[in-house]
Write a protein that holds these residues in place. Sequence first.
Motif, mmCIF file in Angstrom:
data_model
loop_
_atom_site.group_PDB
_atom_site.id
_atom_site.type_symbol
_atom_site.label_atom_id
_atom_site.label_comp_id
_atom_site.label_asym_id
_atom_site.label_seq_id
_atom_site.Cartn_x
_atom_site.Cartn_y
_atom_site.Cartn_z
ATOM 1 N N ASP A 152 0.827 -1.205 0.000
ATOM 2 C CA ASP A 152 0.000 0.000 0.000
ATOM 3 C C ASP A 152 0.862 1.257 0.000
ATOM 4 O OD1 ASP A 152 -2.207 -1.655 0.107
ATOM 5 O OD2 ASP A 152 -2.476 -1.460 2.275
ATOM 6 N N THR A 153 1.973 1.217 0.730
ATOM 7 C CA THR A 153 2.888 2.357 0.777
ATOM 8 C C THR A 153 3.501 2.619 -0.595
ATOM 9 O OG1 THR A 153 3.400 1.943 3.105
ATOM 10 C CG2 THR A 153 4.970 3.276 1.887
ATOM 11 N N LEU A 154 3.918 1.554 -1.264
ATOM 12 C CA LEU A 154 4.470 1.697 -2.610
ATOM 13 C C LEU A 154 3.448 2.322 -3.556
ATOM 14 C CD1 LEU A 154 6.235 -1.779 -2.883
ATOM 15 C CD2 LEU A 154 7.397 0.439 -2.952
ATOM 16 N N LYS A 155 2.196 1.911 -3.400
ATOM 17 C CA LYS A 155 1.141 2.453 -4.260
ATOM 18 C C LYS A 155 0.932 3.938 -4.007
ATOM 19 C CE LYS A 155 -3.690 1.707 -5.602
ATOM 20 N NZ LYS A 155 -4.912 0.881 -5.366
ATOM 21 N N ARG A 156 0.871 4.321 -2.724
ATOM 22 C CA ARG A 156 0.668 5.742 -2.410
ATOM 23 C C ARG A 156 1.828 6.592 -2.911
ATOM 24 N NH1 ARG A 156 -1.302 3.475 2.386
ATOM 25 N NH2 ARG A 156 0.717 3.717 3.402
ATOM 26 N N LEU A 157 3.044 6.055 -2.821
ATOM 27 C CA LEU A 157 4.224 6.791 -3.262
ATOM 28 C C LEU A 157 4.469 6.653 -4.762
ATOM 29 C CD1 LEU A 157 6.538 6.009 -0.228
ATOM 30 C CD2 LEU A 157 5.706 8.276 -0.902
ATOM 31 N N ASP A 158 3.631 5.855 -5.414
ATOM 32 C CA ASP A 158 3.694 5.685 -6.867
ATOM 33 C C ASP A 158 5.101 5.302 -7.319
ATOM 34 O OD1 ASP A 158 2.787 5.588 -9.457
ATOM 35 O OD2 ASP A 158 2.932 7.753 -9.808
ATOM 36 N N THR A 159 5.649 4.278 -6.663
ATOM 37 C CA THR A 159 7.014 3.856 -6.952
ATOM 38 C C THR A 159 7.128 2.341 -6.849
ATOM 39 O OG1 THR A 159 9.347 4.177 -6.345
ATOM 40 C CG2 THR A 159 7.768 4.085 -4.539
ATOM 41 N N ASP A 160 8.147 1.784 -7.487
ATOM 42 C CA ASP A 160 8.378 0.342 -7.434
ATOM 43 C C ASP A 160 9.229 -0.060 -6.240
ATOM 44 O OD1 ASP A 160 6.974 -0.072 -9.817
ATOM 45 O OD2 ASP A 160 8.760 0.313 -11.029
ATOM 46 N N TYR A 161 9.903 0.920 -5.629
ATOM 47 C CA TYR A 161 10.778 0.576 -4.504
ATOM 48 C C TYR A 161 10.942 1.768 -3.574
ATOM 49 C CZ TYR A 161 14.504 3.256 -6.791
ATOM 50 O OH TYR A 161 15.246 4.264 -7.358
ATOM 51 N N ILE A 162 11.302 1.467 -2.344
ATOM 52 C CA ILE A 162 11.584 2.474 -1.319
ATOM 53 C C ILE A 162 13.059 2.337 -0.957
ATOM 54 C CG2 ILE A 162 11.101 3.201 1.053
ATOM 55 C CD1 ILE A 162 8.273 1.852 0.574
ATOM 56 N N ASP A 163 13.774 3.433 -0.930
ATOM 57 C CA ASP A 163 15.204 3.379 -0.626
ATOM 58 C C ASP A 163 15.461 3.004 0.832
ATOM 59 O OD1 ASP A 163 16.682 4.473 -3.153
ATOM 60 O OD2 ASP A 163 14.961 5.800 -2.856
ATOM 61 N N LEU A 164 14.650 3.539 1.738
ATOM 62 C CA LEU A 164 14.846 3.291 3.165
ATOM 63 C C LEU A 164 13.485 3.240 3.842
ATOM 64 C CD1 LEU A 164 16.562 3.137 5.766
ATOM 65 C CD2 LEU A 164 16.728 5.636 5.706
ATOM 66 N N LEU A 165 13.181 2.097 4.461
ATOM 67 C CA LEU A 165 11.898 1.914 5.132
ATOM 68 C C LEU A 165 12.124 1.693 6.621
ATOM 69 C CD1 LEU A 165 8.820 1.627 4.891
ATOM 70 C CD2 LEU A 165 9.165 -0.827 4.480
ATOM 71 N N PHE A 166 11.451 2.509 7.435
ATOM 72 C CA PHE A 166 11.561 2.435 8.887
ATOM 73 C C PHE A 166 10.323 1.791 9.511
ATOM 74 C CE2 PHE A 166 14.054 6.296 7.914
ATOM 75 C CZ PHE A 166 15.170 6.153 8.732
ATOM 76 N N LEU A 167 10.508 1.213 10.684
ATOM 77 C CA LEU A 167 9.405 1.028 11.616
ATOM 78 C C LEU A 167 9.323 2.308 12.429
ATOM 79 C CD1 LEU A 167 9.991 -2.620 12.924
ATOM 80 C CD2 LEU A 167 8.479 -1.848 11.072
ATOM 81 N N LYS B 85 11.771 -4.595 -3.279
ATOM 82 C CA LYS B 85 10.821 -3.505 -3.062
ATOM 83 C C LYS B 85 11.342 -2.480 -2.064
ATOM 84 C CE LYS B 85 6.972 -6.597 -4.079
ATOM 85 N NZ LYS B 85 5.824 -7.357 -3.521
ATOM 86 N N VAL B 86 12.322 -2.854 -1.277
ATOM 87 C CA VAL B 86 12.952 -1.972 -0.302
ATOM 88 C C VAL B 86 14.457 -2.191 -0.386
ATOM 89 C CG1 VAL B 86 13.220 -1.456 2.155
ATOM 90 C CG2 VAL B 86 10.949 -2.000 1.242
ATOM 91 N N LYS B 87 15.217 -1.115 -0.305
ATOM 92 C CA LYS B 87 16.683 -1.218 -0.395
ATOM 93 C C LYS B 87 17.349 -1.332 0.971
ATOM 94 C CE LYS B 87 16.398 -0.622 -4.872
ATOM 95 N NZ LYS B 87 16.574 -1.770 -5.787
ATOM 96 N N SER B 88 16.932 -0.505 1.925
ATOM 97 C CA SER B 88 17.560 -0.478 3.244
ATOM 98 C C SER B 88 16.486 -0.407 4.317
ATOM 99 C CB SER B 88 18.498 0.732 3.377
ATOM 100 O OG SER B 88 19.521 0.692 2.402
ATOM 101 N N LEU B 89 16.835 -0.900 5.522
ATOM 102 C CA LEU B 89 15.887 -0.932 6.627
ATOM 103 C C LEU B 89 16.339 -0.025 7.759
ATOM 104 C CD1 LEU B 89 15.122 -4.768 6.830
ATOM 105 C CD2 LEU B 89 14.025 -2.993 5.424
#
Length: 282
Positions: free
Chosen positions: A88-103, A125-129
């Motif tokens: 859902d986050t990828l859809k809202r950001l209109d992107t195929d991947y997120i560079d850095l995803l946090f909790l 789908k995510v590069k770094s955590l």
Amino acid sequence: MEYLKLNNGTEMPLAGIGTFLMEPKDAEAAVISALNNGYVLIDTANAYMNEKAVARGMKASGLKRENIYLSTKLWPSAYATADQAIEDTLKRLDTDYIDLLFLHQPVGDYIGAYKAMERAVKTGKVKSLGLSNFTIEQIQEVVDATEIKPAVVQVEAHPYYPQTGLKAFLKDMGTVVMAWYPLGHGDRNLIKEPVFTELAAKYGKSNVQIVLHWHTQAGNVVIPGSKNDAHIRDNLNIFDFILTDEDMQKIAALDKNMRYYTATKEALEGYLKFLPDFDRQE
């Protein structure tokens, strides 16, 4: 722009723009201004309710997606369904991947959510955590239970609260600090400290620029937020000088072990009840 290498081999910009507390129209305009003025890093979050606006700003800038470093955060109410929350986050950001995803907060099933983020890394789908607002003990708990060490920990950090103990703990993992409230929540007492006024005159900068540069020279990533074009430009104009060891020691002496924000146990538990309809963002 200057970069640092993360513990997974990727590179991250040392400075970016944050969008905390920005209404969608303001976040969109700030992102456009930042990207048009040389920024690369944009920070947002599910709970900021402006991910769709950030996506519009990124597209309006004309920059290619691969030339933008995008970080966002999962909200605790989404931890139980983190795999879907990432989609859902990828859809809202209109992107195929997120560079850095946090909790975003250390509450709920954050171990399970982190494992979902690890799965997203393995599928590209995510590069770094990262972990946001986690204590040393909670970070260690995550590290012990999972495979991928966090690349970034986002916490309150500024000259009055430089996170010395946390940074010493993170050093062996190669994990870096991203500072929120990098200017002490805009506290004029901090910004107007005589040492910053002295150094501003010495280097031909503003007090704010000295504080932001101190962060980056100390290895912190900074994400000051602003809706003002001039401030946005000035906040990135911090890489053309170097503080001396003596300068850094003077700033280190400002450490008061003083935070501006502390979440109570009750507040953290309340986050689990806060379930905004993220997909209804403007």
